[in-house]
Design an enzyme around this catalytic site. Structure first.
Site, short mmCIF file in Angstrom:
data_model
loop_
_atom_site.label_atom_id
_atom_site.label_comp_id
_atom_site.label_asym_id
_atom_site.label_seq_id
_atom_site.Cartn_x
_atom_site.Cartn_y
_atom_site.Cartn_z
N ASN A 161 -75.57 44.05 -38.17
CA ASN A 161 -75.20 43.93 -37.09
C ASN A 161 -75.47 42.85 -36.22
O ASN A 161 -76.55 42.14 -36.53
CB ASN A 161 -75.59 45.39 -36.15
CG ASN A 161 -74.94 45.56 -34.91
OD1 ASN A 161 -73.98 45.63 -34.80
ND2 ASN A 161 -75.84 45.58 -33.71
N GLY A 180 -58.05 52.78 -40.04
CA GLY A 180 -58.48 53.84 -39.49
C GLY A 180 -57.59 54.86 -39.42
O GLY A 180 -57.87 56.09 -38.67
N ALA A 228 -69.85 54.70 -33.42
CA ALA A 228 -68.72 55.07 -34.68
C ALA A 228 -69.63 54.94 -35.79
O ALA A 228 -69.54 55.50 -36.78
CB ALA A 228 -67.60 54.02 -34.59
N ASP A 233 -65.49 62.43 -36.35
CA ASP A 233 -65.19 60.99 -37.01
C ASP A 233 -65.62 61.03 -38.59
O ASP A 233 -64.90 60.40 -39.34
CB ASP A 233 -66.13 59.97 -36.42
CG ASP A 233 -65.37 59.53 -35.02
OD1 ASP A 233 -64.17 60.03 -34.89
OD2 ASP A 233 -65.92 58.99 -33.99
N THR A 273 -54.18 53.62 -28.01
CA THR A 273 -54.49 54.55 -28.74
C THR A 273 -53.47 55.27 -29.10
O THR A 273 -52.37 55.59 -28.54
CB THR A 273 -55.51 55.73 -28.18
OG1 THR A 273 -55.79 56.69 -29.05
CG2 THR A 273 -54.97 55.94 -26.80
N THR A 282 -63.88 58.11 -27.26
CA THR A 282 -63.90 56.88 -27.98
C THR A 282 -64.79 55.62 -27.23
O THR A 282 -65.42 56.08 -26.46
CB THR A 282 -62.55 56.45 -28.34
OG1 THR A 282 -62.57 55.32 -29.45
CG2 THR A 282 -61.93 55.91 -27.04
N GLY A 300 -72.97 50.84 -33.40
CA GLY A 300 -72.69 51.46 -32.15
C GLY A 300 -72.26 53.01 -32.41
O GLY A 300 -72.77 53.46 -33.69
N LYS A 303 -69.42 57.41 -26.79
CA LYS A 303 -69.52 58.42 -27.76
C LYS A 303 -71.05 59.02 -27.61
O LYS A 303 -71.41 60.12 -27.93
CB LYS A 303 -69.38 57.96 -28.96
CG LYS A 303 -67.93 57.76 -29.30
CD LYS A 303 -67.46 57.54 -31.00
CE LYS A 303 -65.96 57.47 -31.08
NZ LYS A 303 -65.45 57.42 -32.61
N ASN A 311 -67.42 62.74 -30.34
CA ASN A 311 -66.02 62.22 -30.29
C ASN A 311 -65.34 63.55 -29.64
O ASN A 311 -63.83 63.24 -29.67
CB ASN A 311 -65.54 61.64 -31.51
CG ASN A 311 -64.99 62.54 -32.72
OD1 ASN A 311 -65.74 63.67 -32.91
ND2 ASN A 311 -64.09 62.52 -33.00
#
Length: 450
Positions: free
Chosen positions: A342, A417, A323, A297, A213, A260, A321, A264, A285
């Site tokens: 998905n 990202g 995010a 986010d 990260t 993360t 999910g 979440k 988050n």
């Protein structure tokens, strides 16, 4: 009061470490390049410890005695060495576990044994919140003995114990003179420890496995630029330890936590309140010291995609999910025509219903979308099935991914990202500390970490 102890592997670093703010020295003679005949340098005004890691006890015996005669305060001897009782009153008896942290009860038992032949010292690898709490519980018991001791957590999360060494009660906190000379995982440098002081701000990120990260880099850069004495650390958190986060934050006085994959939504169970956005998204988050949850986010997504004016455009969201919830919220707020795909179709159906979109099977995707956002750790479909010339493709993964590479080859405009990470982090930073961070400084730190 805990002393900043510089780990010395070369005599030329002694004065440098003192200038940087050290208050004690550990001379790692086993790490010196050349055997030394003259050990007079171990005599210093500060507390001095001489350490020699070797299984050849007989050869160490003479060198330890020579160091003590030269003026060292202590020699550090492992608990399984036959020499541990050789120098009464002048020994730090040490124990290391580079794989795990035992229970608080076991730690206390280890210290009881170590204390029989000197100042007890133990270091354990910290693998998550539970380990941090075991160390804190053990330290509370050991402090009641009213004797000096040294208790250390190793690893990324173990860094918290080094920053909070004073509250744990450790005699010293071991620090490298420079990053290049570090001798243990998670070790601070002397300058870092001196700059942080005893009441530094601590923030961090939880997730699992959390192997990579960039959040520590961008937040630590923001701390420095803003003049805040603080540090940001990785805290790998297995699923069964998520519920320990509130206690960990309280015990170690942690100001803020980022969340993360895959926690979440799980953190919602212990929060006292959530922001309107987080309530809508049903994923968090960002957590404050008061256990308030927020979702920044979607702000990071907006910073990346607002320039393409999603309103009325065909948008594909891959993943369902935590995010993806933030992404779906963003697209609904911007008035996009949202489709969600998905691997687990039931989840796509539920997310589409919640955020006024429609679900589409992965097998039925077509290259007809203006904007595509992948919120899954791995893209669940072949890019050829949804990318056309000019499609804007964003992947929450950074700094790049196979999806982005393939999309560029198909003529797409691509974004990792990066922008999302920086701007969601900036929003969290402002929420925790009440000041806006320097975005350019955060971006610079991100680019340097690539």
């Amino acid at each position: 009061m805990t002393k900043i102890c510089a780990v010395i592997t070369n005599t030329k670093d002694i004065e440098k470490a003192r200038t940087l703010g050290c208050e004690a020295f550990e001379f790692r003679l086993d790490m010196f390049e050349n055997p030394l005949q003259d050990l007079s340098f171990v005599f210093q005004p500060e507390l001095t410890i001489v350490t020699i890691r070797s299984k050849e006890d007989e050869s160490r015996r003479e060198l330890f005695q020579k160091a003590l005669d030269a003026g060292a305060d202590f020699v550090d001897i492992e608990s399984d060495s036959v020499l541990r009782g050789e120098f009464p009153g002048r020994t730090i008896c040490s124990y290391h576990d580079f794989e795990k942290t035992p229970s608080a009860k076991e730690i206390v038992s280890i210290f009881q044994d170590l204390a029989k032949t000197g100042v007890p010292k133990a270091a354990f690898m910290v693998c998550g919140p539970r380990d941090l709490l075991e160390i804190a519980d053990a330290a509370a018991e050991i402090r009641s003995w009213n004797m000096p001791f040294i208790l250390i957590g190793m690893g990324d999360a173990g860094k918290i114990t080094r920053v909070r060494a004073e509250s744990l009660g450790s005699l010293v906190t071991y620090c490298a003179v420079s990053k290049e000379t570090g001798s243990a995982p998670g070790q601070l440098t002397v300058k870092e420890a001196a700059d942080l002081g005893q009441d530094a701000v601590i923030c961090g990120v939880i997730g699992f496995p959390l192997t990579k990260t960039f959040s520590p880099a961008i937040h630590n850069a923001a701390f420095k630029k803003a003049g805040i004495r603080g540090t940001y650390v990785k805290i790998p958190t297995p699923e069964d330890e998520v519920s320990l986060i509130p206690q960990m934050m309280k015990v170690y006085d942690i100001t803020g936590i980022n969340v993360t994959i895959p926690h979440k939504q799980a953190v919602l169970s212990f929060l006292k309140s959530v922001s309107p956005a987080a309530k809508e998204i049903q994923a968090v988050n960002t957590i404050t010291k008061n256990l308030e949850g927020d979702n920044t986010d979607w702000i990071g997504i907006a910073e990346t995609l607002d320039r393409f004016e999603p309103k009325g455009k065909n948008v594909l969201l891959l993943g369902a999910g935590g995010a993806a919830f933030a992404a779906a919220f963003y697209f609904r707020e911007r008035g996009a025509k949202l489709s969600i795909a998905n691997r687990t179709e039931e989840k796509a159906n539920a997310l589409a219903k919640r955020f006024e979109g429609c679900s589409v099977k992965i097998s039925e995707l077509k290259p007809e979308y203006d904007i595509v956002l992948n919120a899954s750790p791995v893209c669940p479909a072949d890019p050829k099935s949804f990318v056309k010339e000019g499609t804007v493709v964003m992947d929450m993964v950074y700094p790049t991914s196979p999806l982005l590479d393939a999309a560029r080859n198909l003529g797409a405009v691509t974004f990792s990202g990066e922008t999302m990470l920086i701007h969601q982090g900036a929003a969290a930073f402002e929420k925790w500390h009440g000041v806006s961070p320097d975005i350019l400084e955060m971006k610079k730190a991100f680019l340097e970490g690539e």
